[in-house]
Write an enzyme that holds these catalytic residues in place. Structure first.
Site, PDB file in Angstrom:
ATOM      1  CG  HIS A 255      -2.103  -0.733   1.173  1.00  0.00           C
ATOM      2  ND1 HIS A 255      -3.035  -0.518   0.199  1.00  0.00           N
ATOM      3  CD2 HIS A 255      -2.579  -1.739   1.925  1.00  0.00           C
ATOM      4  CE1 HIS A 255      -4.042  -1.353   0.366  1.00  0.00           C
ATOM      5  NE2 HIS A 255      -3.781  -2.121   1.399  1.00  0.00           N
TER       6      HIS A 255
ATOM      7  CD  GLU B 260      -1.720 -17.146 -11.419  1.00  0.00           C
ATOM      8  OE1 GLU B 260      -1.246 -16.121 -10.919  1.00  0.00           O
ATOM      9  OE2 GLU B 260      -2.948 -17.336 -11.545  1.00  0.00           O
TER      10      GLU B 260
ATOM     11  CG  ASP C 154       0.305 -16.006  -7.516  1.00  0.00           C
ATOM     12  OD1 ASP C 154       0.651 -15.982  -6.314  1.00  0.00           O
ATOM     13  OD2 ASP C 154      -0.783 -15.561  -7.907  1.00  0.00           O
TER      14      ASP C 154
ATOM     15  CB  CYS D  86      -0.617 -10.007 -16.590  1.00  0.00           C
ATOM     16  SG  CYS D  86      -1.008 -11.599 -15.876  1.00  0.00           S
TER      17      CYS D  86
HETATM   18  C1  PEP Z   1       0.414 -12.795 -10.856  1.00  0.00           C
HETATM   19  O1  PEP Z   1       0.332 -13.722 -10.048  1.00  0.00           O
HETATM   20  O2  PEP Z   1       1.484 -12.450 -11.389  1.00  0.00           O
HETATM   21  C2  PEP Z   1      -0.779 -12.021 -11.220  1.00  0.00           C
HETATM   22  C3  PEP Z   1      -0.743 -11.108 -12.175  1.00  0.00           C
HETATM   23  O3  PEP Z   1      -1.911 -12.254 -10.535  1.00  0.00           O
HETATM   24  P1  PEP Z   1      -2.206 -11.665  -9.074  1.00  0.00           P
HETATM   25  O4  PEP Z   1      -1.118 -10.668  -8.770  1.00  0.00           O
HETATM   26  O5  PEP Z   1      -3.558 -11.067  -9.152  1.00  0.00           O
HETATM   27  O6  PEP Z   1      -2.131 -12.904  -8.244  1.00  0.00           O
HETATM   28 MG    MG Z   2      -1.614 -14.558  -9.481  1.00  0.00          MG
END
Ligand code: PEP
Ligand code: MG
Length: 700
Positions: A314, A550, A574, A621
């Site tokens: 945060h 992931e 992840d 992502c």
């Molecule tokens: C990730 O795990 O990289 C991802 C984009 O998903 P989240 O951060 O929402 O787990």
């Molecule tokens: Mg994830």
């Protein structure tokens, strides 16, 4: 007065989620309602009070109701407890269960995964004047260090007029609430609803009747408003912390934070920052609470560096919103640095250089100036495509978490949405969002993106993010538990209504669907079958279906998965935590959970190769996609699309324009042969900075 003994059967006891349902039910009645558990008594209309009872599963409570609607209150509260207080199937009488690591409430306060920045493990390399931490917010700050310490506010112990003291306290609480409302609105507008939610949670703490009541009792005993409030906050926070529960400790920290705000108003202090020197400084702190960060005076703070990191994303997110360069997780050594030490804080590399030599200082000043010019240039060129010097285009799209982000994305140069985290529709509520509600949101996002593709990730909760309407037994290791697609397949009703909403909204734009946390081919097949069924039901056109890579198993089997998907998107957040077995939010380990670890890079490489061999495309992502040291490597590995937070888009596009694919490939090949993330980052520094940095900043 009515009294009734009852047993709490909820698996997590009278914990955050069921306690909230109980409190909201109790608040509907005029009667005074108390709960007794052993020797402890609580106000049933106060969430904090109920939590401090620490009622575990199988625990007995006495309901004591006194007032005009006591009969009805007893009947309704009894029924609510028997109905499980939002948990569908509480276990049978006598069945004890371990308290759940329940983070349902904690999402707002302490679950802070979204923007973790790349990690830099080592503390210092050859030069002991360079301290390394986790880059948290871009930019260069040059100035003297100043350690930010929470000052214990000194208050008068006693007062003579209790009525006056109570009204002072009421006024201070009202003033703090209105500050929080403003802070919430500002942060919501600048960053987003999810990030701002913490300040709403803080308002809820101030509304808790028990805090005021308990302080009032102290005032009646002769205490001043300040002393009474300080003592109430201290003891409530200590009671919660003593329950030794992750969620409740997070809430204890919030109570201290928000309590301090009221105290400052009571004593007329101008916040902790009033202690800052008048000339701007680089702040050093063990940690900063989100409200500390959000209320930093940017005229007096050049940037900040915290000793710990990870659990406070945060703070990192807020630093970015404020445009303050920041480093987190730099280690406790920084707390020993002397105030006034001159330093250069580089939020891009995560380094704090102490007592820099004149030539290093000049170089940093030049870099700072370049940085400003570069940001302006990047923003100006944001709408242009990201094409490398040798004509290779990489799509740059947005990670979004709500409709507001979607509305901003195109202006920052997004070429679509690579990840819509649909969780925002499902969290912080007692029932699942309806298909109609979801449809409206997906449609609004599709329309905001004006025909550009939007990847909607299906619900990714469970385990560490339980939902009240999806009761689950407690799990020892929620990150390895029933979450993501696993959870949705266990509750096909949820997935079906989400898919129906997505497919119906697809008419209004270009929607794609993506499943999170896939480990087995059978899970993908089951999910695809559901898509086919829904498509047939609605007679809707085909939609592209992809999965997140992931879980290491999915990366290793990417060639097999590739046959059954239209695309992959690599969730490096992840993927890194599961590959390295390091919790991505761990306060100490997250600094080492670096997505540029060669093991993670090899999994990315394998995924890209497998996808391309099958004619499919691959995105990234996770946060790695916006890490300037990672961008050339990801491009060199052949990643087709980078999906990053909206404000990061212009810089990522500019960086890609400055690269050449051939050099990026060479760099990626070298990175795959490295032994550690540190070595990868050094390789990038030595090769890419030499080769690319001339172009970087001059282009756009
Ligand atoms: C990730 O795990 O990289 C991802 C984009 O998903 P989240 O951060 O929402 O787990
Ligand atoms: Mg994830």
């Amino acid at each position: 007065m009515k009294e009734l003994d009852l047993v709490i059967h909820n698996p997590s006891g009278l914990h955050a989620r069921p306690a909230k349902v109980f409190v909201n039910t109790a608040k509907q009645f005029k009667s005074d309602i108390r709960l007794q558990h052993g020797a402890k008594k609580a106000n049933a209309k106060s969430m904090i009070s109920i939590l401090t009872l620490g009622v575990e599963s199988g625990g007995q409570i006495r309901l004591i109701v006194n007032g005009p609607d006591e009969d009805e209150a007893v009947a309704i509260l009894k029924a609510a407890i028997e109905d499980g207080l939002g948990d569908e199937h509480p276990p049978q009488d006598g069945q004890q269960s371990k308290p759940q690591k329940d983070k349902a409430e904690g999402q707002v306060i302490s679950d802070s995964q979204p923007q973790a920045k790349p990690a830099r493990p080592e503390k210092a390399e050859s030069d002991e004047r360079v301290v390394r931490g986790v880059p948290a917010s871009t930019g260069i700050a040059i100035g003297p260090l100043y350690q930010f310490k929470k000052v214990e506010i000194v208050v008068d112990e006693t007062a003579t007029d209790p009525a006056h003291e109570k009204s002072r306290l009421q006024e201070a609480i009202a003033a703090a609430t209105s500050e929080l409302i403003t802070l919430h609105a500002e942060v919501k507008q600048r960053i987003g609803a999810e990030e701002a939610a913490i300040f709403e949670a803080h308002q809820a703490i101030l509304e808790d009747p028990d805090l005021f009541e308990s302080a009032s009792t102290r005032i009646e005993g002769g205490a001043s408003a300040g002393h009474a409030w300080q003592a109430t906050i201290k003891s409530t926070a200590a009671q919660l912390a003593a329950l030794q529960d992750e969620l409740l400790s997070a809430r204890a920290a919030d109570i201290r934070d928000v309590g301090n705000k009221v105290l400052q108003i009571l004593v007329g202090a101008d916040g902790d920052t009033s202690e800052l020197p008048s000339d701007p400084v680089i702040l050093i702190a063990e940690d900063l609470a989100p409200s500390d960060t959000a209320s930093l005076d940017v005229n007096r703070v050049l940037g900040f560096c915290t000793a710990i990191g990870g659990a406070n994303a945060h703070t990192a997110i807020l630093a970015r919103a404020l445009g303050l360069p920041a480093i987190v997780g730099a280690g406790s050594g920084v707390l020993k640095l002397k105030n006034g030490t001159s330093a250069i804080l580089n939020g891009d590399t995560g380094t704090l250089t102490l007592d820099p030599d004149p030539e290093v200082l000049t170089a940093a000043k030049n870099l700072q100036e370049e940085h400003k010019i570069r940001r302006a240039t990047e923003l100006e060129a944001a709408l242009k495509p990201a094409i490398t010097q040798d004509n290779h285009q990489v799509e740059v799209v947005a990670n979004i978490g709500n409709v507001a982000d979607a509305k901003q994305a195109l202006g920052f140069g997004a070429e679509g949405v690579g990840l819509l985290r649909s969780e925002f529709l499902f969290l912080d509520r007692t029932d699942a969002p309806s298909e109609a509600e979801q449809f409206k949101v997906y449609r609004d996002i599709a329309v905001a993106l004006d025909g550009h593709p939007v990847i909607v990730r299906t619900l990714d909760v469970g385990g560490d993010k339980p939902l009240p309407y999806v009761p689950m037994p407690p799990e020892e290791n929620p990150f390895l538990g029933v979450r993501g697609l696993r959870l949705c397949l266990a509750r096909p009703d949820l997935l079906r209504s989400q898919l129906r909403a997505i497919l119906r909204a697809a008419e209004f734009g270009s929607l794609r669907v993506m499943f999170p946390m896939v480990a087995n081919v059978a899970e993908l097949s089951a999910a695809r079958r559901l898509v086919d069924e829904v498509q047939a039901e609605l007679s809707s056109p085909q939609i592209e279906v992809g999965i997140m890579i992931e879980i290491p198993a999915a990366a290793v089997l990417a060639d097999i998965f590739a046959k059954d998907v239209d695309f992959f998107s690599i969730g490096t957040n992840d993927l890194t935590q599961y590959t390295l077995a390091m919790d991505r939010g761990h306060p100490e380990l997250s600094a080492q959970a670096d997505g540029l670890h060669p093991a993670v890079l090899r999994l990315i490489d394998k995924t890209v190769q497998a996808a391309h061999a099958a004619g499919k495309w691959v995105g990234v992502c996770g946060e790695l996609g916006a890490d300037p040291q990672a961008v050339p490597i990801l491009v060199g590995l052949g990643v087709d699309e980078l999906s990053v937070s909206v404000p990061a888009i212009p810089a990522v596009k500019a960086q890609i324009r400055s690269l050449s694919l051939s050099t990026a490939k060479r760099l990626a090949a070298e990175a795959l042969e490295c032994a550690s993330a540190t070595e990868v980052r050094r390789t990038v520094d030595s090769l890419s900075l030499r080769t690319f940095s001339k172009a970087n900043g001059n282009k756009g």
